[in-house]
Design an enzyme around this catalytic site. Structure first.
Site, PDB file in Angstrom:
ATOM      1  CG  ASP A   1      54.531 -56.922 -37.872  1.00  0.00           C
ATOM      2  OD1 ASP A   1      54.228 -58.002 -37.330  1.00  0.00           O
ATOM      3  OD2 ASP A   1      55.622 -56.731 -38.413  1.00  0.00           O
TER       4      ASP A   1
ATOM      5  CD  GLU B   1      42.638 -62.667 -26.033  1.00  0.00           C
ATOM      6  OE1 GLU B   1      43.132 -62.465 -27.161  1.00  0.00           O
ATOM      7  OE2 GLU B   1      42.709 -63.760 -25.441  1.00  0.00           O
TER       8      GLU B   1
ATOM      9  CG  ASP C   1      53.729 -59.239 -41.061  1.00  0.00           C
ATOM     10  OD1 ASP C   1      53.879 -60.435 -40.736  1.00  0.00           O
ATOM     11  OD2 ASP C   1      54.582 -58.590 -41.681  1.00  0.00           O
TER      12      ASP C   1
ATOM     13  CG  HIS D   1      58.447 -54.357 -38.451  1.00  0.00           C
ATOM     14  ND1 HIS D   1      58.666 -55.417 -37.604  1.00  0.00           N
ATOM     15  CD2 HIS D   1      59.662 -53.849 -38.761  1.00  0.00           C
ATOM     16  CE1 HIS D   1      59.972 -55.539 -37.418  1.00  0.00           C
ATOM     17  NE2 HIS D   1      60.598 -54.603 -38.107  1.00  0.00           N
TER      18      HIS D   1
END
Lengths: 402, 867
Positions: B638, B676, B708, B842
């Site tokens: 994430d 990147e 995600d 996350h």
């Protein structure tokens, strides 16, 4: 009818023709000529502050869009023969989100009508200023003939602005052979325009002054402005308010009933949120009162807490003290205190903020004007004490654990 | 901040950040980026006025009329702009159209549906778009001879032949769409301009589009937008709102506008309109008002920082037009009297400009200006930054501070969080509007289109609830609540880490609190199986440096964990402690705000929670579910986009280390602008495999990546760039190493909502509801799972899109595995919205992005230190 569609293509495209390179020595207007024309109207509006303005031949509504920002204007109307061009950008005339967020003091209604300037329609009555920017040269002879009667005789606004090309300037414009635009039916020199305008002014009781935009190059001053403009002012303005567009006389209605349904169709109407409208005023006042009340409450509680914090670090002790300071008013004393004082006070889990105090805040004051009005507007919308003298708010709400 | 980080780490997807000015872009671009701290010369002339003068703005963007279009080539370019950039803004494919991943995944070409579970009747917020039988959209090319340039003239000339063309048409200047077929393939007609010039118009049929063709879909969306405008809804951003009955929340100066978000797409079986309720939060104060009220709240020297913190990243709305901008910077050296160069080369001050252009008075001449990096393009030119005046801009949305304001969010939730029945009713209102408005109905009829008046109903499946396994015991719980905190409260953990040597740091004021916590931990830990000694109790001054000094002095190599009791939720102290203990001195840490511990009735529950969390941070394991798949490594990724400091993005990467998925390897990538992300991810994958090998003595034969943090319109990049890079990376691990790979894109922010019919009413579908029919996309191998339970409002399903798959697992197994993984997040004894590795990733990215700002020490990587 389809031929007249082309009329609408005029306003924007024409001026593009003038953007020649400066090095070739040909004429280039800065700002561009069409902008100068708009600026001319805007300056007039700023100076004379008309309340009701109509733009005949409004095309893509650019002028109307510019004018909606002027606070003096309460009614804006546009008329054009071509509905599709009007519709293309008419969404610009809708109120913006910001207009709802802080409704303005003034009221504003914008309407657009699809129809011809050669027809009398009651929706065109009652204007202070009528603008006809680069319009008349697109009119067919028959239309031009009826035009003065419609504008000066029927509409009879306080002021009329008419602009049209000055053909004497044409030799200075490269590529212009006959007319500046293919849809022009004629282009007049100054003498022709002025005699037409003076004639109309005389017949309908207007005075007229001539000016223009687009200065000629040095040495060529005698050709005059590129665009010539006539400003007509009614000689004997009605003593009362100009006729209300909403209530044209019965007679006018009857005579034009026929035309109205056939020739002029309303295509757009937007009423801007305004504080003149009770609904918006009430919302604004309630919001402002609640905001102010909460701000007062917060600062009151902060103050109480910080006082305690200085004296003691212990949270439980602090709570007690807060309670004590809050309870120092005995029950019956308190109502008296609220009435008399304009200072907020707390009692247990409730804060009383006197309306007087809230009314003293400039924004609230400005919105309501009088204390009675304030009370009237918020009654039923805001929790008040039984005598209506103070706003009641809860305190415990504030310190909830998350 | 007891580690309960806000789930609000959502910034913009990284793709959007890459508005790197091309060579030769406006000089302003350079001068701007060379002063990242916001210090710029007061002289503003270098900023090109994107305060666009031609502003026609919101309408359709037009090809400049003076440039003749290349014939034939860009057939529908004009319409493309119309649909995707109706506001003249940027063009992006928000729906990831044209990314066709399913065809490459052989085993799901026939069927991508699962089978397990019991059937459930569902309703979704979709309406079928129906067209009359044999419906087609006819696309014509319109040619003029002699060439006519002005679009308006072109349409005027063409529509002289309305009797031929009909009243219903869409024309962009060169392409004409009609609902009917003209008699001939090529029709020639003549029009006359008003000065008598004859123009030959050639109308050539170029295409007969079936209802499902991409052009038609674009076309439907254009028509639908027309309808929304006809219904007098205001467009803000991508959605439409009704300004006429706003809800106002005066104590926060908030206004909530109800509205709709909508899109028409080709779904599994049919073309449908997906419509959901949307709420726009607007604020009836200008940015300047806001700055003033902030000024009175903070100290002078912190004012600018506070402004930056509160304002940067917010979306603002200008007073004078209907545009929204994102605040990227505040320029304190500039003011409204600074000048800029207009398109015609003249210099004008902002004050004069706004006065002249919009009749807007700027009263405060000392206010700073706001800078918005424009992502709009005009043609191929990237426009420079836009300068905005605080006084003329309204705030929209919520600030971080407001989001943390529990009471405010509660006030707001009353209006925005609608229970299923209310929501269905509100969505129904949109269709009502459509059915009732004569103008809208006529337009639809003319095109031969109509919408179903009922919401889509179909059948979904509820898969069986997962049993929770904890140290040899099996726990059942009520699957409706998707929560087992009660059931497992006093049960021993799978793996309990001892608290032999640990620190408890507190301020004098919190001495009692610290003691109570200690007592309570002694009460709750034995049943969990955690061995605990008394902590080393250390009292500190309530200053950041004091905490840090104590940590430096007291931490020994034997220290298990450091627990800090903080007296306030001031972020700086938390950040400093976390930074020190995650990078310089890598040991697990637990911060607790004193207030959290102050309520007597909850202290025991909170102590339990803290004990569990500390155990995870030290490498302990709590529970597991049955995972039948062997030799599989599950990865979660994430992103967190730091809008404030240096615009860096952080990707969290979390990979399972054992069969039961109870231990995880965690690493993150801190990537500055322009880099990147995938390069860093490759490095993460390599280390994860190395660690896996250390733990298992072999390499996983299957890898399943849950990705995600993918923004709308970025799927293409993922499929064509990121996945190949992963494959490359795997090749480098070993010569004969050839694991199977599955990549699943996880999307939480979807407009899809499901309602379960129960009795006469509607309620949320139960946890475990899987939908892989009707509302999925035919070109994808995708499905929805409702895994969590919500107490109020509507539950939001999570969308899973398998974009790459050589594992060849049955769809049913992928769905089940995904659901199982939603049970494995140790910070919540219940099922969550996404697979645990995504939530861990996350959490990690959020901590690093918010507090640490660089990569944490790798010594911590085998523990969930960031929980």
């Amino acid at each position: 009818a389809h031929v007249s569609l082309l009329q609408c293509t005029y306003q924007n495209t024409m001026d593009k023709n003038f953007q020649e390179e400066p090095c070739t020595g040909v004429i280039k207007f800065t700002p561009p000529l069409y902008k100068q024309r708009y600026q001319f109207v805007k300056d007039l509006v700023r100076k004379y502050k008309p309340k009701k303005v109509a733009d005949l031949g409004c095309a893509d509504c650019t002028l109307l869009w510019m004018l909606k920002f002027y606070n003096c204007i309460e009614v804006l109307a546009g008329l054009d023969i071509c509905a599709s061009v009007m519709k293309e950008k008419m969404h610009r005339l809708y109120p913006l989100p910001a207009d709802y967020l802080q409704p303005s003091e003034r009221s504003l209604t914008v309407t657009l009508h699809h129809g011809s300037v050669a027809h009398e329609d009651p929706c065109m009555l009652g204007f202070d200023l009528v603008t006809c920017i680069e319009l008349i040269e697109h009119l067919e002879e028959s239309e031009l003939e009826k035009f003065p009667e419609v504008v000066f005789g029927f509409m009879a606004p306080t002021m009329v602005v008419i602009s049209t090309p000055n053909s004497e300037f044409n030799p200075l414009l490269p590529g212009v052979t006959v007319f500046r635009h293919q849809d022009h039916k004629f282009e007049w020199d100054r003498a022709q325009f002025q005699s037409w305008a003076l004639d109309a002014a005389k017949r309908y009781g207007y005075s007229v002054e001539f000016t223009g935009v687009g200065n000629p190059p040095t040495g060529m001053e005698d050709v005059g402005f590129c665009t010539q403009i006539a400003v007509f002012v009614k000689k004997y303005p009605q003593t009362s308010e100009p006729a209300q567009s909403k209530k044209p006389t019965e007679a006018a209605y009857k005579t034009v009933m026929f035309c109205m349904f056939l020739h002029v169709v309303k295509v757009f109407r937007a009423v801007y949120p305004s504080l003149k409208d009770e609904k918006y005023l009430q919302n604004a006042v309630v919001s402002e009162v609640m905001f102010t009340a909460h701000a007062i409450k917060r600062s009151l509680l902060d103050h109480l807490v910080s006082e305690q914090e200085d004296s003691n670090d212990d949270p439980t002790e602090r709570k007690l003290q807060l309670q004590r300071s809050v309870n120092c008013f005995s029950e019956d004393l308190e109502t008296l205190a609220v009435e008399k004082s304009t200072e907020p006070l707390t009692n247990g889990s409730v804060v009383y903020i006197p309306l007087r105090k809230i009314f003293s805040f400039p924004k609230v004051n400005q919105l309501c004007g009088t204390f009675e009005k304030l009370r009237k507007l918020i009654t039923g919308k805001v929790t008040l004490t039984s005598d209506g003298s103070a706003v009641v708010l809860d305190t415990d709400h504030e310190n909830e654990e998350n | 901040m007891t580690g309960r980080a806000r789930a609000r780490a959502r910034g913009r997807p990284p793709g959007q950040e890459t508005a790197v000015p091309s060579v030769g872009a406006a000089s302003a671009q350079q001068s701007f980026s060379s002063h990242p701290s916001g210090h710029r010369q007061p002289q503003q002339q270098s900023l090109p006025p994107t305060l666009s003068e031609e502003f026609s703005g919101r309408g359709r963007q037009r090809v400049p009329q003076t440039v003749p279009k290349p014939r034939g080539l860009q057939i529908s370019a004009g319409f493309q702009e119309l649909s995707l950039a109706d506001r003249g803004g940027r063009r992006r494919d928000f729906h990831d159209l044209g990314v066709n991943t399913r065809q490459a995944i052989e085993h799901v070409r026939e069927s991508k549906t699962g089978s397990s579970g019991i059937m459930i009747k569902l309703i979704a917020n979709y309406f079928r778009l129906t067209s009359r039988p044999q419906w087609a959209l006819y696309q014509y090319h319109i040619g003029y001879n002699p060439e006519m340039e002005a679009r308006r003239l072109r349409s005027a000339l063409l529509f002289q032949h309305e009797e031929l063309i009909g009243k219903t048409h869409a024309f962009d200047g060169s392409i004409l769409f009609l609902p009917k077929k003209l008699g001939n393939k090529v029709t020639e007609v003549f029009s006359k301009t008003r000065n008598g010039e004859d123009v030959k118009i050639t109308i050539t049929l170029t295409n007969e589009l079936p209802p499902s063709s991409p052009t038609c879909l674009q076309f439907y969306n254009i028509i639908f937008r027309r309808l929304l405008k006809m219904m007098n809804l205001q467009q803000i951003g991508r959605n439409y709102y009704n300004p006429n009955d706003p809800v106002s929340i005066p104590n926060h100066r908030l206004m909530v506008w109800p509205g709709f978000t909508s899109s028409i797409l080709q779904y599994e079986e049919s073309i449908m309109l997906c419509a959901d309720v949307s709420h726009k939060i607007l604020r009836s104060e200008t940015v300047l008002d806001f700055m003033y009220s902030l000024y009175y709240q903070v100290e002078e020297q912190r004012f600018r920082d506070a402004c930056a913190k509160e304002l940067i990243g917010l979306i603002i709305l200008t007073k004078y037009n209907n545009r929204t901008y994102r605040v990227d910077d505040i320029d304190w050296d500039a003011n409204p009297q600074c000048t800029f160069r207009r398109a015609d080369g003249s210099e004008i001050s902002y004050v004069d400009y706004y006065k002249r252009q919009y009749n807007q008075e700027i009263t405060d001449l000392n206010q700073p200006v706001l800078i918005s990096q424009s992502r709009r393009k005009r043609g191929s030119m990237i426009l420079g930054p836009v300068v905005l005046i605080p006084e003329l801009c309204y705030l929209t949305g919520l600030t971080e501070k407001m989001r943390n304001d529990f009471n405010m969010m509660k006030d707001l939730a009353i209006h925005t969080r609608l229970p299923p029945e209310r929501r269905q009713c509100e969505i129904g209102r949109l269709i009502d509007y459509i059915q009732k408005d004569d103008g809208v109905q006529k337009e639809l009829r003319d095109w031969g289109l109509s919408f179903d008046s009922n919401l889509l109903s179909f059948t979904g499946r509820v898969v069986q609830a997962e049993k929770i396994l904890q140290a040899g015991k099996v726990f059942d719980y009520n699957p409706q609540f998707a929560d087992w905190s009660r059931e497992t409260r006093v049960a021993p953990l799978i793996s309990a880490k001892p608290l032999d040597n640990w620190l408890l740091i507190y301020t004098r004021r919190n001495y009692d609190t610290a003691n109570t916590l200690l007592q309570n931990l002694f009460k709750v830990t034995p049943s969990m199986g955690i061995r605990m000694n008394k902590a080393t109790m250390i009292e500190v001054d309530d200053r950041t440096e004091a905490y840090l000094r104590v940590l430096q002095q007291s931490i020994t190599p034997d220290t298990n964990i450091a627990v800090c009791i903080l007296s306030s939720s001031r972020k700086d102290k938390y950040d400093a402690i976390k930074k020190y203990l995650c990078t310089d001195c890598p040991i697990p840490s637990q911060c607790v705000i004193a207030r959290t511990l102050s309520k007597p009735q909850t202290t025991l529950a909170i102590a339990t929670k803290i004990a569990l969390q500390m155990n995870c941070k030290m490498g302990g394991e709590l529970w597991s579910v049955e995972i039948p798949l062997r030799q599989v490594m599950v990865v979660g990724i994430d992103c967190y986009h730091d809008t404030l400091a240096g615009k860096q993005s952080i990707a969290g990467f979390v990979a399972s280390l054992n069969q039961t998925m109870t231990r995880w390897f965690s690493r993150c990538v801190v990537q500055s602008r322009g880099q990147e992300l995938v390069d860093g991810l490759k490095a993460c994958l390599q280390t994860a495999l190395r660690d896996w090998f250390k733990w298992n003595k072999y390499l996983p034969s299957r890898i399943i990546v849950y990705r995600d943090g993918v923004g709308d319109g970025q799927l293409h990049t993922l499929v064509n760039y990121e996945v190949p890079q992963f494959l490359d990376c795997l090749k480098t691990v070993g010569k004969d190493y050839n694991p199977k790979l599955t990549v699943i894109v996880v999307k939480k922010r979807v407009n899809t909502r499901f309602f379960a019919q129960s009795g006469g009413g509607l309620k949320n579908p139960p946890p475990g509801t899987v939908v892989d029919v009707e509302v999925t996309r035919p070109e994808w191998y995708d499905f929805f799972i409702v895994s969590q339970a919500v107490r109020n409002g509507c539950v939001a399903p999570t969308h899973y899109n398998v974009i790459y798959d050589t594992n060849k697992l049955k769809p049913d197994h992928v769905q089940r595995l995904t659901y199982k993984l939603c049970h494995m997040y140790y910070n919540w004894s219940g099922v969550i919205r996404v697979p645990a590795p995504c939530q861990y990733a996350h959490k990690l990215a959020f901590l690093v992005g918010q507090s640490i700002h660089r990569e944490p020490n790798l010594l911590l990587s085998d523990r969930l230190y960031y929980l």
